[in-house]
Design a protein around this motif. Structure first.
Motif, PDB file in Angstrom:
ATOM      1  N   ASP A  89       0.843  -1.194   0.000  1.00 15.03           N
ATOM      2  CA  ASP A  89       0.000   0.000   0.000  1.00 15.03           C
ATOM      3  C   ASP A  89       0.886   1.256   0.000  1.00 15.03           C
ATOM      4  OD1 ASP A  89      -3.117   0.757   0.911  1.00 15.03           O
ATOM      5  OD2 ASP A  89      -1.631   2.251   1.494  1.00 15.03           O
ATOM      6  N   VAL A  90       0.481   2.271  -0.779  1.00 19.33           N
ATOM      7  CA  VAL A  90       1.336   3.459  -0.912  1.00 19.33           C
ATOM      8  C   VAL A  90       1.370   4.292   0.367  1.00 19.33           C
ATOM      9  CG1 VAL A  90       1.044   3.609  -3.410  1.00 19.33           C
ATOM     10  CG2 VAL A  90      -0.514   4.880  -1.924  1.00 19.33           C
ATOM     11  N   LEU A  91       0.341   4.191   1.204  1.00 18.92           N
ATOM     12  CA  LEU A  91       0.270   5.015   2.412  1.00 18.92           C
ATOM     13  C   LEU A  91       0.461   4.238   3.707  1.00 18.92           C
ATOM     14  CD1 LEU A  91      -2.721   7.441   1.667  1.00 18.92           C
ATOM     15  CD2 LEU A  91      -0.291   7.992   1.693  1.00 18.92           C
ATOM     16  N   LEU A  92       0.035   2.980   3.720  1.00 11.00           N
ATOM     17  CA  LEU A  92       0.003   2.218   4.968  1.00 11.00           C
ATOM     18  C   LEU A  92       1.089   1.143   4.995  1.00 11.00           C
ATOM     19  CD1 LEU A  92      -3.869   1.791   5.306  1.00 11.00           C
ATOM     20  CD2 LEU A  92      -2.417   3.589   6.264  1.00 11.00           C
ATOM     21  N   PHE A  93       1.438   0.735   6.207  1.00  8.64           N
ATOM     22  CA  PHE A  93       2.432  -0.319   6.390  1.00  8.64           C
ATOM     23  C   PHE A  93       1.808  -1.688   6.091  1.00  8.64           C
ATOM     24  CE2 PHE A  93       3.395   3.108   9.489  1.00  8.64           C
ATOM     25  CZ  PHE A  93       4.596   3.526   8.943  1.00  8.64           C
ATOM     26  N   PRO A  94       2.617  -2.711   5.832  1.00 12.85           N
ATOM     27  CA  PRO A  94       2.064  -4.045   5.567  1.00 12.85           C
ATOM     28  C   PRO A  94       1.309  -4.590   6.780  1.00 12.85           C
ATOM     29  CG  PRO A  94       4.372  -3.930   4.910  1.00 12.85           C
ATOM     30  CD  PRO A  94       4.084  -2.686   5.693  1.00 12.85           C
ATOM     31  N   PRO A  95       0.275  -5.400   6.552  1.00 13.64           N
ATOM     32  CA  PRO A  95      -0.460  -5.995   7.681  1.00 13.64           C
ATOM     33  C   PRO A  95       0.416  -6.977   8.454  1.00 13.64           C
ATOM     34  CG  PRO A  95      -1.211  -6.930   5.599  1.00 13.64           C
ATOM     35  CD  PRO A  95      -0.289  -5.806   5.250  1.00 13.64           C
ATOM     36  N   ILE A  96       0.150  -7.088   9.745  1.00  9.76           N
ATOM     37  CA  ILE A  96       0.838  -8.062  10.592  1.00  9.76           C
ATOM     38  C   ILE A  96       0.070  -9.387  10.540  1.00  9.76           C
ATOM     39  CG2 ILE A  96       1.426  -8.623  12.988  1.00  9.76           C
ATOM     40  CD1 ILE A  96       1.893  -5.619  13.424  1.00  9.76           C
ATOM     41  N   LYS A  97       0.805 -10.487  10.448  1.00  2.28           N
ATOM     42  CA  LYS A  97       0.178 -11.804  10.328  1.00  2.28           C
ATOM     43  C   LYS A  97      -0.029 -12.425  11.715  1.00  2.28           C
ATOM     44  CE  LYS A  97       2.967 -12.468   6.172  1.00  2.28           C
ATOM     45  NZ  LYS A  97       4.040 -13.275   5.563  1.00  2.28           N
ATOM     46  N   PRO A  98      -1.104 -13.198  11.872  1.00  5.39           N
ATOM     47  CA  PRO A  98      -1.304 -13.882  13.159  1.00  5.39           C
ATOM     48  C   PRO A  98      -0.297 -15.011  13.332  1.00  5.39           C
ATOM     49  CG  PRO A  98      -2.962 -14.590  11.576  1.00  5.39           C
ATOM     50  CD  PRO A  98      -2.180 -13.494  10.907  1.00  5.39           C
ATOM     51  N   LYS A  99       0.074 -15.263  14.584  1.00  5.54           N
ATOM     52  CA  LYS A  99       1.022 -16.345  14.880  1.00  5.54           C
ATOM     53  C   LYS A  99       0.319 -17.576  15.452  1.00  5.54           C
ATOM     54  CE  LYS A  99       4.628 -13.755  13.871  1.00  5.54           C
ATOM     55  NZ  LYS A  99       3.910 -12.577  13.364  1.00  5.54           N
ATOM     56  N   LYS A 100      -0.725 -17.349  16.255  1.00 10.13           N
ATOM     57  CA  LYS A 100      -1.441 -18.452  16.888  1.00 10.13           C
ATOM     58  C   LYS A 100      -2.936 -18.251  16.722  1.00 10.13           C
ATOM     59  CE  LYS A 100      -0.236 -20.253  20.752  1.00 10.13           C
ATOM     60  NZ  LYS A 100       0.002 -20.432  22.209  1.00 10.13           N
ATOM     61  N   ALA A 101      -3.653 -19.320  16.400  1.00  8.60           N
ATOM     62  CA  ALA A 101      -5.115 -19.249  16.286  1.00  8.60           C
ATOM     63  C   ALA A 101      -5.692 -20.656  16.284  1.00  8.60           C
ATOM     64  CB  ALA A 101      -5.522 -18.512  15.018  1.00  8.60           C
ATOM     65  N   ASP A 102      -6.739 -20.847  17.071  1.00  9.39           N
ATOM     66  CA  ASP A 102      -7.509 -22.092  17.000  1.00  9.39           C
ATOM     67  C   ASP A 102      -8.604 -21.981  15.946  1.00  9.39           C
ATOM     68  OD1 ASP A 102      -6.345 -23.709  19.265  1.00  9.39           O
ATOM     69  OD2 ASP A 102      -6.907 -21.900  20.363  1.00  9.39           O
ATOM     70  N   TYR A 103      -9.170 -20.779  15.835  1.00 12.90           N
ATOM     71  CA  TYR A 103     -10.218 -20.515  14.843  1.00 12.90           C
ATOM     72  C   TYR A 103      -9.911 -19.177  14.185  1.00 12.90           C
ATOM     73  CZ  TYR A 103     -12.634 -24.209  17.362  1.00 12.90           C
ATOM     74  OH  TYR A 103     -12.954 -25.418  17.948  1.00 12.90           O
ATOM     75  N   VAL A 104      -9.983 -19.157  12.856  1.00 14.87           N
ATOM     76  CA  VAL A 104      -9.698 -17.932  12.098  1.00 14.87           C
ATOM     77  C   VAL A 104     -10.924 -17.546  11.286  1.00 14.87           C
ATOM     78  CG1 VAL A 104      -8.234 -16.842  10.351  1.00 14.87           C
ATOM     79  CG2 VAL A 104      -7.239 -18.506  11.943  1.00 14.87           C
ATOM     80  N   PHE A 105     -11.296 -16.275  11.363  1.00 20.20           N
ATOM     81  CA  PHE A 105     -12.390 -15.712  10.578  1.00 20.20           C
ATOM     82  C   PHE A 105     -11.746 -14.732   9.607  1.00 20.20           C
ATOM     83  CE2 PHE A 105     -13.774 -17.145  14.633  1.00 20.20           C
ATOM     84  CZ  PHE A 105     -15.051 -17.665  14.459  1.00 20.20           C
ATOM     85  N   ILE A 106     -11.546 -15.172   8.374  1.00 23.63           N
ATOM     86  CA  ILE A 106     -10.755 -14.387   7.424  1.00 23.63           C
ATOM     87  C   ILE A 106     -11.631 -13.811   6.328  1.00 23.63           C
ATOM     88  CG2 ILE A 106     -10.153 -16.470   6.089  1.00 23.63           C
ATOM     89  CD1 ILE A 106      -7.473 -15.105   5.421  1.00 23.63           C
ATOM     90  N   GLU A 107     -11.377 -12.563   5.994  1.00 20.21           N
ATOM     91  CA  GLU A 107     -12.128 -11.927   4.904  1.00 20.21           C
ATOM     92  C   GLU A 107     -11.768 -12.566   3.571  1.00 20.21           C
ATOM     93  OE1 GLU A 107     -11.386  -9.209   2.335  1.00 20.21           O
ATOM     94  OE2 GLU A 107      -9.770  -8.038   3.269  1.00 20.21           O
ATOM     95  N   SER A 108     -12.684 -12.465   2.608  1.00 22.16           N
ATOM     96  CA  SER A 108     -12.457 -13.096   1.301  1.00 22.16           C
ATOM     97  C   SER A 108     -12.992 -12.233   0.168  1.00 22.16           C
ATOM     98  CB  SER A 108     -13.114 -14.477   1.274  1.00 22.16           C
ATOM     99  OG  SER A 108     -14.487 -14.402   1.612  1.00 22.16           O
TER     100      SER A 108
END
Length: 451
Positions: A188-207
């Motif tokens: 992104d030209v203005l924002l920093f890269p997203p941070i990735k999760p390290k631990k999760a039992d359940y993930v609700f991810i956008e698509s």
């Protein structure tokens, strides 16, 4: 615990995920449905879970489809705390007030011109209703563990997408639930890269872009060609734009082109009062983005900023070629409609779409080649040229979303694909299973799952 999929399941908008345990109920996001009429009508339906029984709301970010139903939730009985980051509080406040004002104005106009089926037309909520929401906000810094009960904690981590946007890690009885919110692009030209999760039992991810890759194009070149070609025809370029982040991204690109003398010396206009207010939020929250104060000042100096509607009218009837950035991004309301009423039927003009266009919105219809669009009860021929620069999306594409899951140290018990139309969610489900062998499911709207 139970997970209630009250929104953004099988569709992109209306984000609402309720986590219900024996001791408490937490709503992740509280957004408006947008797009096709069947979805919009859900905004007036009572929530399938009593608002007075919800203890907390946690917001991923301040977009309308993530926070815009809060006034209705409060009106219907919610009295708990609303947790969010500092920029999200300011952006959500601006967006909710803008939404209420637009609803009030459109109801007034519909009643005056008698084009609504309802007699009288009434807004979903008012400015006064938004006033009741603001005192419930509680600001939380990212990367801090916030205790809700003895067995429930949450923390925010940077998601890019828009200013203040964060994903949520929610620990409930030793189970970790991660809600992505909306995930931005790495470059992104203005924002920093997203941070990735390290631990999760359940993930609700956008698509949202689960079945697409952003084109490997140069947005600066595309923007340069469009503006110069329209200028040669003595036309106007109208850029419907989300007031949060997208306005600022387009401003940044235009500023870069102007500094390089690649676009003509014509008026460049920002006509979105909320977008102008968000610029102030940008300047006050510099740790959340890449620009320093001096760069913000220099960028803003090339634009004419319009707040008063009488200036909008003067701009519309000004015959000289110009570039106008106006909300809203999917042409669902706002100042951009006033420009399109005048400009959409004239072939010398151009409309540039710079973000996701949800099913049923005017932006989606233009993108799909509609010959006419309806605004304020009237139909207008589409003779202006319509273009899309897809690479400017604030959403990560399929590759970005797959990469977002790459740092998980252990295999999650389940991945839920949300915030997407069914084809996008299902294709991302298949890709995740192929790449990681994670158990994935696409929940449906209204589904309740026990975990």
């Amino acid at each position: 615990m139970k997970i209630h999929f009250l929104g953004a399941a099988g569709t992109v908008t209306g984000s609402k995920f309720l986590v219900e345990t024996d001791e408490t109920s937490i709503l992740i996001d509280c957004g408006l449905f947008q797009g096709i009429k069947m979805l919009r009508e859900l905004n007036r339906e009572p929530l399938a879970y009593k608002p007075e029984n919800i203890d907390y709301v946690i917001l991923t970010h301040g977009h309308l489809d993530h926070c815009g139903w809060l006034p209705k939730l409060v009106n219907d009985g919610f009295t708990g705390k609303i947790f969010c980051t500092a920029p999200t509080k300011e952006i959500a406040r601006l967006i909710m007030y803008d939404s209420a004002k637009i609803q009030e104005e459109e109801a007034e106009r519909a009643n005056k011109e008698k084009y609504s089926k309802h007699e009288p037309a009434i807004p979903l909520y008012t400015v006064e209703d938004v006033n009741k929401v603001i005192p419930l906000f509680r600001v939380v810094e990212p990367d801090l563990d916030i205790k809700i009960t003895d067995d429930i904690y949450f923390s925010f981590f940077y998601a890019s997408h828009i200013l203040g946007a964060c994903s949520i890690s929610l620990q409930v009885n030793n189970e970790i639930l991660v809600f992505s919110g909306d995930v931005g692009q790495d470059d992104d030209v203005l924002l920093f890269p997203p941070i990735k999760p390290k631990k999760a039992d359940y993930v609700f991810i956008e698509s949202t872009y689960g079945n697409r890759l952003h084109p490997n194009n140069d947005p600066l070149f595309d923007l340069e060609m469009l503006i110069n070609n329209t200028f040669q025809k003595k036309g106007n370029v109208v850029i419907p734009s989300f007031a949060v982040e997208r306005v600022q991204t387009v401003m940044y690109l235009l500023w870069q082109l102007k500094k390089q003398d690649r676009i003509p010396n014509i008026p460049y206009i920002i006509d979105t009062p909320m977008g102008i207010s968000v610029l102030k939020v940008f300047q006050e929250n510099r740790k959340w983005h890449k620009l320093n104060f001096e760069e913000c000042e220099e960028m803003c100096s090339m634009f004419t900023l319009i707040s008063d509607y009488k200036d909008t009218i003067e701009t519309i009837y000004d015959k000289q070629p110009k570039v106008i950035i106006a909300a809203s991004g999917m042409i669902t309301g706002g100042r951009v409609l006033s420009y399109l009423e005048r400009y959409i039927s004239k072939p010398e003009n151009s409309v540039l779409l710079v973000g996701y266009q949800a099913e049923g919105t005017r932006g989606r219809k233009l993108l799909e080649g509609a010959k006419e669009i309806k605004m304020y009860g009237k139909y207008y021929e589409v003779n202006a040229s319509v273009f899309l620069i897809e690479g400017l999306s604030a959403h990560g594409d399929q590759k970005d979303l797959l990469d977002w899951l790459s740092d998980l140290t252990e295999k999650p018990k389940k991945i839920f694909l949300v915030h997407g139309e069914n084809m996008a969610s299902d294709e991302l489900r298949i890709k995740i299973q192929e790449k990681y062998n994670f158990d994935c499911v696409v929940p449906y709207l209204g589904q309740v799952i026990e975990i």
